[in-house]
Design a protein around this motif. Structure first.
Motif, PDB file in Angstrom:
ATOM      1  N   ASP A  13      38.539  34.884  42.969  1.00  0.00           N
ATOM      2  CA  ASP A  13      39.800  35.026  43.695  1.00  0.00           C
ATOM      3  C   ASP A  13      39.473  35.413  45.128  1.00  0.00           C
ATOM      4  OD1 ASP A  13      42.257  35.632  44.775  1.00  0.00           O
ATOM      5  OD2 ASP A  13      42.962  36.790  43.053  1.00  0.00           O
TER       6      ASP A  13
ATOM      7  N   GLY B 139      39.991  34.586  37.273  1.00  0.00           N
ATOM      8  CA  GLY B 139      40.130  34.285  38.689  1.00  0.00           C
ATOM      9  C   GLY B 139      41.313  34.945  39.355  1.00  0.00           C
ATOM     10  N   ARG B 140      41.796  36.045  38.773  1.00  0.00           N
ATOM     11  CA  ARG B 140      42.922  36.784  39.355  1.00  0.00           C
ATOM     12  C   ARG B 140      42.426  38.101  39.931  1.00  0.00           C
ATOM     13  NH1 ARG B 140      46.319  38.672  35.679  1.00  0.00           N
ATOM     14  NH2 ARG B 140      44.716  38.634  34.060  1.00  0.00           N
ATOM     15  N   SER B 141      43.291  38.832  40.598  1.00  0.00           N
ATOM     16  CA  SER B 141      42.952  40.162  41.105  1.00  0.00           C
ATOM     17  C   SER B 141      44.238  40.940  41.354  1.00  0.00           C
ATOM     18  CB  SER B 141      42.144  40.074  42.407  1.00  0.00           C
ATOM     19  OG  SER B 141      42.939  39.551  43.453  1.00  0.00           O
TER      20      SER B 141
END
Length: 484
Positions: A311, A104-106
């Motif tokens: 994200d 869930g990061r970017s």
């Protein structure tokens, strides 16, 4: 004995075969010099890969080919022409590129150099040291990069800096320079635009150019669809007195009206069909052995809502690089067959241009690299990869359209085997494009020129191949020298 009277001069100074961005660029350059110009196009509309249509459902506007245009926004040719006066309106997203990561990061390439560096944490100072010297003279650097090789550069110091950084393989340079998975992933996502294995020497050059453009001009797209750029170029050409004839297929020189020069915005094979027996054997052999790169398989989606990214910050950019960490992207680009987790290049235009879909609905544009000429269906792999970072998105799909590599070639011979770059983009492919020559646009037949992406500087929507081919024709045949 009295010589027969000379026939009337041809009604046209120049005929351009193909109304893609390079053909239109060549035509505009010649028309600006006062020449009588006509462009002949097989399709019903001009633009080549700059084509927008309702590929899925009525009311949804999809780009058939090119979708995001940083090179067009920065093109030395396009920037000197008043295309905005003929309907071109660039849409700039909040950020040029976003790259989702597992968990869930970017990571995002911001327009601002310092904001990008801040987001990269401990790799930020390295990013600034890498990009700042190039960004300081980006226009001069781009002008040198987008010219034929070999050529004495106008900005040798900046070009030398670029060359030192651009020659190593992108995988190697990314591993040496960066320590964080975020920076390495951002670098690998940019490098994969090259369509080459990231272990290939010279792939860092494409990576640097794309990052540089993100900071210098952003990664914009034309409001209303890519067709808007082609339509603006055609309108400007017609304002200058040129004309475009559509729906006419050129199979040989006999299909062309009389003109002093012919410029071909198409594949080397089409050029050979026009040259016919006039082409020397050595030149014919060189063009018949011209090398192409991988093809693409592309998907256009009509969605009932926006992409549900894990994200939400991914929605700040039109362009999304989907592939996970750098090692995953390198593994995907290294294989000759479809990878179970392919690198996917995607665009979400309607977040920033709602005119492209009915109210509340959205479009999504995505492609992956496949072997040249392959029609093996990779839908399951593409959609599974996207689902890693936007779970549940498939529930939004109202309709989809798949475009294969051979369908792209059938649309235009420029895209041989689905190669959207017009030829292999490694160092050898850039130097011999299509042959090793100081002026690669000239053919052995006087008055006939090649101006497609099979000539320098290669693929991309920038018009510079057509621009430089037209300058060569002006100098050779009309004794006109225009500053390039």
């Amino acid at each position: 004995m009295t010589a027969p009277p000379a026939g009337p001069p041809p009604a046209l100074d120049a005929v351009i075969v193909g109304a893609g961005p390079n053909g239109l660029s060549a035509a505009i350059t010649l028309a600006r010099a006062g020449l009588r110009v006509q462009v002949i196009e097989a399709r019903a509309r001009s633009g080549g890969g700059l084509r927008s249509e309702p590929l899925t459902l009525p009311g949804f506007v999809h780009d058939y080919g090119s979708a995001i245009h940083p090179l067009a926004a920065a093109s030395p040719a396009f920037r000197q022409w008043p295309l905005h006066a003929f309907g071109l309106d660039w849409v700039h997203p909040s950020a040029p590129v976003s790259h989702p990561l597992p968990g869930g990061r970017s990571v995002t390439l911001e327009r601002d150099l310092h904001a990008t560096a801040d987001a990269l944490g401990r790799d930020g100072p390295t990013w600034k040291r890498l990009m700042a010297p190039l960004l300081a003279d980006w226009e001069g650097l781009l002008n040198d990069i987008l010219r034929p090789l070999p050529r004495v550069p106008h900005h040798p110091v900046t070009l030398a800096r670029f060359g030192v950084r651009g020659l190593p393989p992108a995988a190697l340079l990314g591993q040496i320079l960066f320590r964080t998975p975020e920076a390495r992933a951002l670098w690998a996502g940019l490098a994969a635009h090259s369509t080459l294995p990231l272990s290939t020497p010279g792939t860092s050059a494409m990576t640097l150019v794309l990052a540089l453009l993100g900071h210098a001009v952003g990664w914009p797209f034309p409001r209303g669809g890519a067709q808007a750029l082609a339509d603006a170029m055609r309108a400007y050409l017609e304002y200058l007195g040129g004309s475009v004839v559509t729906g006419v297929t050129v199979r040989g020189a006999r299909d062309l009206p009389p003109a002093r020069v012919i410029l071909v915005d198409s594949s080397p094979a089409v050029l050979l069909s026009i040259l016919g027996d006039r082409a020397p054997a050595a030149y014919r052999d060189a063009l018949e052995s011209y090398r192409y790169g991988p093809g693409i398989q592309k998907f256009d989606y009509a969605l009932s809502g926006p992409m549900p990214w894990q994200d939400p910050r991914v929605a700040r950019a039109t362009t999304v690089h989907i592939g996970g960490y750098a090692a995953e992207i390198a593994a995907s680009e290294a294989v000759t067959q479809a990878h179970p987790r392919p690198y996917v290049l995607a665009a979400q235009h309607t977040l920033f241009d709602p005119s492209r879909a009915p109210a509340g609905a959205h479009t999504f544009w995505a492609y992956t690299h496949v072997p040249n000429g392959s029609d093996h269906d990779v839908q399951a792999q593409i959609e599974g990869q996207i689902d890693r970072f936007a779970p549940g998105w498939q529930e939004l799909i109202l309709a989809r359209t798949r475009t294969t590599a051979t369908q792209l070639q059938a649309f235009s011979p420029v895209f041989q085997g689905g190669d959207v770059n017009g030829g292999r983009g490694d160092l050898a492919g850039l130097l011999a494009r299509p042959v090793v020559s100081a002026t690669p646009y000239r053919t052995p037949v006087r008055g006939v020129y090649l101006c497609s992406s099979a000539t320098p500087p290669g693929g991309g929507i920038h018009g510079m191949a057509g621009y430089h081919a037209a300058l060569a024709a002006l100098k050779d045949e009309f004794r006109l020298i225009v500053e390039s």
